[in-house]
Design a protein around this motif. Structure first.
Motif, PDB file in Angstrom:
ATOM      1  N   TYR B 125       0.622  -1.153  -0.056  1.00 51.89           N
ATOM      2  CA  TYR B 125      -0.074   0.046  -0.138  1.00 51.89           C
ATOM      3  C   TYR B 125       0.511   1.431   0.077  1.00 51.89           C
ATOM      4  O   TYR B 125       2.036   1.163   0.126  1.00 51.89           O
ATOM      5  N   ASP B 126       0.195   2.349  -0.087  1.00 47.82           N
ATOM      6  CA  ASP B 126       0.904   3.739  -0.297  1.00 47.82           C
ATOM      7  C   ASP B 126       1.340   4.309   1.196  1.00 47.82           C
ATOM      8  O   ASP B 126       2.561   4.893   1.034  1.00 47.82           O
ATOM      9  N   TRP B 127       0.609   4.155   2.107  1.00 45.49           N
ATOM     10  CA  TRP B 127       0.948   4.672   3.346  1.00 45.49           C
ATOM     11  C   TRP B 127       2.265   4.389   3.946  1.00 45.49           C
ATOM     12  O   TRP B 127       2.532   3.168   3.765  1.00 45.49           O
ATOM     13  N   LEU B 128       2.763   5.235   4.771  1.00 39.72           N
ATOM     14  CA  LEU B 128       4.081   4.815   5.668  1.00 39.72           C
ATOM     15  C   LEU B 128       3.590   3.507   6.746  1.00 39.72           C
ATOM     16  O   LEU B 128       4.196   2.374   6.964  1.00 39.72           O
ATOM     17  N   ARG B 129       2.286   3.740   7.025  1.00 43.61           N
ATOM     18  CA  ARG B 129       1.443   2.802   8.111  1.00 43.61           C
ATOM     19  C   ARG B 129       0.136   2.867   7.899  1.00 43.61           C
ATOM     20  O   ARG B 129      -0.496   3.951   7.604  1.00 43.61           O
ATOM     21  N   VAL B 130      -0.614   1.822   8.224  1.00 39.48           N
ATOM     22  CA  VAL B 130      -1.960   1.909   8.121  1.00 39.48           C
ATOM     23  C   VAL B 130      -2.495   2.752   9.159  1.00 39.48           C
ATOM     24  O   VAL B 130      -1.878   2.955  10.212  1.00 39.48           O
ATOM     25  N   PRO B 131      -3.705   3.261   8.884  1.00 45.66           N
ATOM     26  CA  PRO B 131      -4.057   4.485   9.930  1.00 45.66           C
ATOM     27  C   PRO B 131      -4.538   3.825  11.265  1.00 45.66           C
ATOM     28  O   PRO B 131      -5.378   3.169  11.441  1.00 45.66           O
ATOM     29  N   GLN B 132      -3.749   4.381  12.342  1.00 42.99           N
ATOM     30  CA  GLN B 132      -3.985   3.722  13.657  1.00 42.99           C
ATOM     31  C   GLN B 132      -4.892   3.933  14.520  1.00 42.99           C
ATOM     32  O   GLN B 132      -5.220   3.214  15.362  1.00 42.99           O
ATOM     33  N   GLY B 133      -5.664   5.089  14.017  1.00 43.37           N
ATOM     34  CA  GLY B 133      -6.789   5.323  14.732  1.00 43.37           C
ATOM     35  C   GLY B 133      -8.139   4.207  14.481  1.00 43.37           C
ATOM     36  O   GLY B 133      -8.634   4.051  15.255  1.00 43.37           O
ATOM     37  N   VAL B 134      -7.698   3.636  13.445  1.00 46.18           N
ATOM     38  CA  VAL B 134      -8.741   2.560  13.097  1.00 46.18           C
ATOM     39  C   VAL B 134      -8.122   1.165  13.481  1.00 46.18           C
ATOM     40  O   VAL B 134      -8.632   0.179  13.828  1.00 46.18           O
ATOM     41  N   TYR B 135      -6.824   1.000  12.807  1.00 52.29           N
ATOM     42  CA  TYR B 135      -6.148  -0.264  13.091  1.00 52.29           C
ATOM     43  C   TYR B 135      -5.630  -0.796  14.296  1.00 52.29           C
ATOM     44  O   TYR B 135      -4.959  -1.789  14.466  1.00 52.29           O
ATOM     45  N   GLY B 136      -5.626   0.128  15.311  1.00 51.58           N
ATOM     46  CA  GLY B 136      -4.994   0.047  16.469  1.00 51.58           C
ATOM     47  C   GLY B 136      -5.752  -0.927  17.391  1.00 51.58           C
ATOM     48  O   GLY B 136      -5.319  -0.874  18.636  1.00 51.58           O
ATOM     49  N   LEU B 137      -6.603  -1.841  16.882  1.00 45.04           N
ATOM     50  CA  LEU B 137      -7.314  -2.391  18.054  1.00 45.04           C
ATOM     51  C   LEU B 137      -6.519  -3.694  18.566  1.00 45.04           C
ATOM     52  O   LEU B 137      -6.643  -3.968  19.791  1.00 45.04           O
ATOM     53  N   GLY B 138      -5.839  -4.267  17.910  1.00 45.25           N
ATOM     54  CA  GLY B 138      -5.098  -5.481  18.357  1.00 45.25           C
ATOM     55  C   GLY B 138      -5.742  -6.863  17.959  1.00 45.25           C
ATOM     56  O   GLY B 138      -6.490  -6.624  16.983  1.00 45.25           O
TER      57      GLY B 138
END
Lengths: 135, 384
Positions: B125-138
């Protein structure tokens, strides 16, 4: 002023010669195969969304590869590699095998009734059948 | 006898990999460095000293085709933040029921989000990291079974996934590592794609248990101590309402993508609920827009997190709770309050056929804490 102009001319000239010759690409199948192919179906075959035919690629080192990625699949080589890395690292797919030369692609397609590949139109032999020409 | 066995096993061990035509080895790596933009800022594991370890990782994947539609895949991954200690991120056997149906069993990725399956493969993917606000669940991995079915509905490509299994591992809660379990995970995801558009829907349920008792509320006073004190005061129903013990949980995710090779737009909305516990319902989303100029893709994205603390849990008890118990209960519930938004600005540069350089600036504003945190990070993602 003149030297600057010259530099620009040289730069432009240089970049023009750096572009590889754009060839028409022939999509080839086994002569025994009566399949017809659209560019949509070709895209599906080379992105792993269809396995109706067994696709083969030419090695990345060949300039034909990036031209095919653009004209045949409609994506840049990097985009296509990003797409395949999604499938590979989730166990969902394996990219088409790569063959080193156009002769190897022709030989592979000539020997495998279900194979599909591509070569420069100028390289086509009667061992294979052209189903689509990309230009 | 022993010696010849040893000799044989050594001989086998030294057969080059190419001797197994049905085994493929692939890998991916990310080497990233970053730091926060201020001395009192902390974000994504970074502080104000340049760190090369936090988001770097390397992985090797071995897939062996055993013939007759059966294959085995193992992915070993080491993260810099764990000192590159290697663990199995994926380990499963796969059986092709037909051309468009596959069943996998073993350790799999929990399919919460559009990018869950390959969120560690930065090159994808293009981002440096996936959006942590959504992907930070664990709860990234799951042990169980999954079934895939692909189909063409007219000119629309459909991918249906069913998943069953369980999670038994760690979770991060208010910064503390605690043990967590999700039993009876049952989920469905459905992705539809046509031309440049795709849409994805995910729904998962399970029974969540998180042992919060070691979490410290005040020096020398843990959540476990709080539960004991509440029970001693005859408030066991309040303990039951707060704790996370076999609680019904559900996850809803909706994703939309537009990718016409020039423009790429992505949006995801997720909602996470753990009933009958102090965990706030989490409603998070992001939108992202990028434009490809040959090998250079600049992008901008915005993330929003909105978790309202479930103060209703203790409201019936405010009259009966002694202040020394009411305050920690309020504190525990309030710890789940989160109201934050994040802007990300970045670029991907495909400088090599198998590698991309990325740089991203992220700025998170928290209305809950009144704090702003910024991170600048750059690095290389590659596949091999």
């Amino acid at each position: 002023m003149l030297s600057r102009f010259l530099a620009i001319v040289l730069l432009l000239g240089g970049s023009v010669t750096a572009i590889p010759a754009i060839a028409d690409i022939a999509v080839i199948v086994n002569p025994a195969n009566s399949v017809t192919l659209t560019t949509d179906e070709l895209t599906r075959l080379y992105t792993g969304r269809s396995s109706a035919l067994a696709a083969v690629n030419i090695a990345e080192s060949s300039p034909l590869r990036s031209q095919f990625d653009e004209k045949g699949v409609g994506r840049s080589s990097a985009q296509l590699k990003a797409h395949w890395s999604k499938l590979v690292f989730t166990g969902k797919g394996t990219p088409p095998p790569e063959l080193a030369t156009e002769a190897a692609v022709i030989e592979h397609v000539a020997q495998n009734p279900n194979a599909v590949g591509y070569v420069d139109v100028a390289s086509v032999t009667d061992a294979v059948k052209v189903v689509l020409t990309l230009n | 006898m022993r010696k010849s066995l040893l000799a044989l096993s050594l001989a086998v061990a030294f057969i080059p990999v190419t001797a197994y035509p049905n085994t493929t080895i692939n890998g991916f790596a990310s080497i990233k460095a970053g730091m926060t933009t201020g001395s009192d800022e902390r974000l994504y594991g970074y502080d104000d000293t340049l760190d090369f370890k936090n988001e770097s990782l390397i992985a090797l994947q071995v897939k062996s085709d055993l013939g007759d539609k059966l294959s085995v895949t193992a992915q070993l991954l080491g993260r810099g933040r764990d000192d590159f200690d290697v663990g199995f991120e994926w380990a499963f056997i796969s059986y092709e029921l037909s051309d468009n149906m596959t069943i996998n069993a073993g350790r799999l990725r929990t399919p919460f989000y559009k990018y869950s399956d390959f969120k560690d493969v930065g090159y994808a993917y293009d981002w440096l990291r996936v959006p942590q606000g959504v992907y930070g669940l664990g709860f990234d991995t799951i042990e169980g079974l999954t079934f895939y079915r692909t189909a063409q509905i007219g000119s629309v490509d459909s991918t249906l996934q069913l998943i069953f299994g369980g999670y038994d591992g760690n979770a991060s809660l208010s910064g503390a590592q605690v043990s967590a379990q999700i039993d009876n995970v049952t989920g469905i995801t459905w992705e539809l794609a046509k031309d440049a558009f795709s849409a994805r829907f995910a729904y998962l349920t399970g029974k969540t248990s998180i042992d919060t008792s070691p979490v410290t509320l005040a020096p020398g006073f843990t959540v476990g101590n709080l539960y004991q004190a509440l029970a001693a005061n005859g408030l066991t129903p309040l303990v039951t309402a707060i704790d996370i013990d076999d609680e019904s949980s559900n996850f809803i995710g909706v994703g939309l993508t537009y990718d016409d090779s020039d423009w790429i737009a992505v949006a995801e909305y997720t909602r996470v609920e753990v009933e009958n516990s102090f965990i706030a319902t989490q409603k998070n989303w992001y939108v992202s827009l990028g434009k490809r100029f040959d090998g250079i893709t600049p992008y901008i994205s915005y993330e929003r997190e909105n978790n309202d603390a479930v103060v209703s849990i203790y409201q019936p008890y405010t009259g009966v709770l002694p202040p020394q118990l009411l305050v920690p209960v309020q504190g525990l519930v309030a710890s789940q309050e989160r109201d934050a938004s994040t802007w990300n600005l970045g670029v991907r540069y495909d400088f090599h056929p198998s590698a991309a350089f990325k740089a991203q600036y992220s700025s998170e504003d928290s209305d809950t804490t009144g704090q702003r945190n910024g991170v600048l990070a750059f690095g290389i993602d590659l596949v091999f």
